[in-house]
Scaffold this active site. Structure first.
Site, PDB file in Angstrom:
ATOM      1  CG  HIS A   1      -1.780  -1.325   1.178  1.00 59.70           C
ATOM      2  ND1 HIS A   1      -2.826  -1.566   0.320  1.00 59.70           N
ATOM      3  CD2 HIS A   1      -1.614  -2.454   1.923  1.00 59.70           C
ATOM      4  CE1 HIS A   1      -3.301  -2.789   0.538  1.00 59.70           C
ATOM      5  NE2 HIS A   1      -2.578  -3.347   1.499  1.00 59.70           N
TER       6      HIS A   1
ATOM      7  CD  GLU B   1      -2.091  -9.992   4.645  1.00 58.84           C
ATOM      8  OE1 GLU B   1      -2.053  -9.088   5.512  1.00 58.84           O
ATOM      9  OE2 GLU B   1      -2.619  -9.848   3.518  1.00 58.84           O
TER      10      GLU B   1
ATOM     11  CD  GLU C   1      -2.237  -3.669   4.846  1.00 58.65           C
ATOM     12  OE1 GLU C   1      -1.639  -4.689   4.443  1.00 58.65           O
ATOM     13  OE2 GLU C   1      -3.404  -3.376   4.502  1.00 58.65           O
TER      14      GLU C   1
END
Length: 227
Positions: A10, A145, A24
């Site tokens: 991101h 993750e 995030e």
């Protein structure tokens, strides 16, 4: 010379998942920068290229095209999960076209084990998906993750810089094992072990001292060992 393409997920207008006052994009960049610093400060035969080193937007295509053009040996994408607040834990992904006996899966298994040794998260397992960064890369690729941002327990860890450092070190420990990275033989390396968990290994004395200082207020024991 080992070439790692390191991809903090991101960035810019794309915040990624959000929750508990966290975004995030900021956490992925934080962890990735820690990984890069641990590698370049301690291992001489490695080059690290990052998809971003600040809060900027990069498309998925830009990231994979850059890694492919650079001829990276490995692609590591750092992410934070999110769902409905009740789910927690760590998981990682390789592309769903690959078998569990593939080289990429073998690399994944080693890194998974090393990260799980230090992150104190629920183990959600080794998984597969058709993510762009796993599908369009020409080299072995892994997407991790690191906890769920909207889960209160995981978020408490994500807010702790010491925990973020442990997670970065776990990724580095995995990479060192997979690619047999050698520390600089011309320098003394010291490991910093906090409450029984290695949180860093450094060639520079100043980095050792800074790591110890970060944990002074919270740790019960801090051990510095020469490797």
């Amino acid at each position: 010379m080992f070439k790692l393409y390191l991809d903090p997920g991101h960035g810019g207008s794309d915040t990624g998942t959000v929750g508990n006052g966290l975004q995030e994009k900021n956490l992925t960049l934080d962890i990735a920068l820690r990984i890069r610093n641990l590698l370049v400060n301690n291992y001489p035969d490695i080059k690290v290229m990052m998809s971003r080193t600040s809060d900027v937007a990069r498309s998925l295509e830009e990231r994979t095209d850059e890694a492919n053009a650079w001829g990276a040996d490995y692609y590591l994408s750092i992410h934070i999960n999110g769902y409905n607040g009740s789910v927690n834990g760590y998981e990682d992904f390789i592309h769903n076209s690959l078998s569990n006996a593939s080289e990429t899966a073998e690399y994944r298994d080693i890194i998974h084990e090393e990260v799980m040794k230090v992150n104190n998260l629920f183990d959600r397992g080794r998984k597969k998906a058709n993510f762009h960064v796993l599908r369009e890369t020409k080299m072995p690729a892994l997407l991790t993750e690191n906890g769920f941002i909207d889960n209160d327990s995981d978020a408490a860890k994500l807010k702790d810089p010491n925990w973020l450092q442990k997670v970065a070190q776990g990724h580095v420990n995995g990479l060192v094992k997979v690619f047999d990275l050698k520390s600089n033989p011309q320098q003394d390396i010291h490991r910093v072990i906090v409450d029984g968990v290695q949180v860093g290994s450094y060639a520079e004395n100043q980095n050792v001292l800074e790591e110890v200082r970060r944990h002074l207020k919270t740790a019960k024991t801090i051990v510095v060992e020469k490797v």
